[in-house]
Design an enzyme around this catalytic site. Structure first.
Site, PDB file in Angstrom:
ATOM      1  CG  LEU A 151      32.037   8.337  68.972  1.00 39.21           C
ATOM      2  CD1 LEU A 151      32.326   7.273  67.915  1.00 39.21           C
ATOM      3  CD2 LEU A 151      30.832   9.183  68.557  1.00 39.21           C
ATOM      4  CG  HIS A 163      27.848  26.779  57.610  1.00 36.07           C
ATOM      5  ND1 HIS A 163      28.495  25.765  56.926  1.00 36.07           N
ATOM      6  CD2 HIS A 163      28.129  27.941  56.945  1.00 36.07           C
ATOM      7  CE1 HIS A 163      29.150  26.285  55.902  1.00 36.07           C
ATOM      8  NE2 HIS A 163      28.942  27.586  55.884  1.00 36.07           N
ATOM      9  CG  ASP A 205      31.356  19.862  50.277  1.00 30.68           C
ATOM     10  OD1 ASP A 205      31.187  21.036  50.649  1.00 30.68           O
ATOM     11  OD2 ASP A 205      31.724  19.566  49.122  1.00 30.68           O
TER      12      ASP A 205
END
Length: 258
Positions: A147, A53, A36
């Site tokens: 991962l 973004h 956020d």
């Protein structure tokens, strides 16, 4: 105004090395992050929200790179919620473009670094080209295990539970599962996250202290960390510090120590 693209996201090598800690095991196998603050980060600099973004996407790459050295094997990031469709058409289309470019540009690197990429959330509303890219990188990285990166796109926890319950009802109606088998395990097996361990730690950046419909079932016993840092400023060093603090938490999962 300063050119927003002339200010690349960089973490000094010393900070990254300190965060990595030479493969330190902090006891956290799965970290989930509510990313956020991208819009506010851009607004604070007088730049369009989409610049924030794009910077956020760059930050994802750094955090993905840092996780294995921090002992994190599973990383889930909240990229776009079912509620984010309420944003302007310009921002939504821009975000979808960022997702597509990330997949296209990072496919080779993720494969080379042993990262498996998966997506959770409803796909039917997404652009067909993006859906194709998502399916392609999932297939390409399916054998990787260094991962496990899960990206939540068009995801909402309540929506996921409703879809899982509908699948369970259909399977019961079809005679595939008996009434005595309608339990937590049966529902969990029909969630988007089936086969993925529950998160140990959920981090939210930007100073907000709500969970925003993110993994309500899976995070029932997760620890939470809320940081004021905006996502584009969230470094591997800060992640390492949060993981170090996690070591001091006493997780009893409803029980008590003898």
């Amino acid at each position: 105004m300063t050119d927003p693209m002339s200010d690349p996201v960089n973490t000094p090598a010393t900070a990254f090395d300190a965060a990595a800690g030479g493969g330190v095991d902090h006891g956290v196998d799965h970290v989930a992050i509510i990313m956020d603050g991208n819009g506010r980060w851009a607004k604070n600099r007088g730049w369009p929200r989409l610049v924030g973004h794009r910077r956020g996407a760059e930050r994802v790459k750094q955090i993905v790179r840092a996780c294995p050295d921090l002992g994190v094997r599973w990383l889930t990031v909240y990229a776009f919620s079912t509620e984010n469709w309420k944003r302007s058409t310009e921002e939504v289309l821009g975000l979808m473009g960022i997702f597509a470019r990330y997949i296209e540009r990072e496919a080779d690197g993720l494969s080379a670094e042993g990262v498996r990429m998966r997506f959770i959330g409803g796909r039917e509303r997404l652009d067909p080209r993006l859906q194709k890219l998502m399916a392609g990188i999932e297939a390409r990285t399916a054998v990787n295990s260094r991962l496990n990166l899960t990206v939540a796109i068009n995801y909402g926890g309540r929506d996921e539970l409703a879809r899982a319950a509908a699948r369970l009802a259909r399977d019961h109606a079809a005679g595939l599962i008996g009434a005595d088998q309608l339990d937590e395990a049966a529902l969990a097996a029909r969630l988007d996250t089936a086969g993925i361990p529950d998160p140990d730690l959920v981090i939210r950046t930007s100073g907000e202290t709500r969970v925003s419909n993110f993994l309500p079932w899976q995070a029932a016993y997760a620890e939470y960390e809320f940081t004021p840092t905006l996502w584009p400023d969230f470094t591997p060093e800060e992640l390492g510090a949060i993981l170090a603090r996690f070591c001091g938490r006493d997780r009893r999962f409803g029980g008590v120590k003898a």
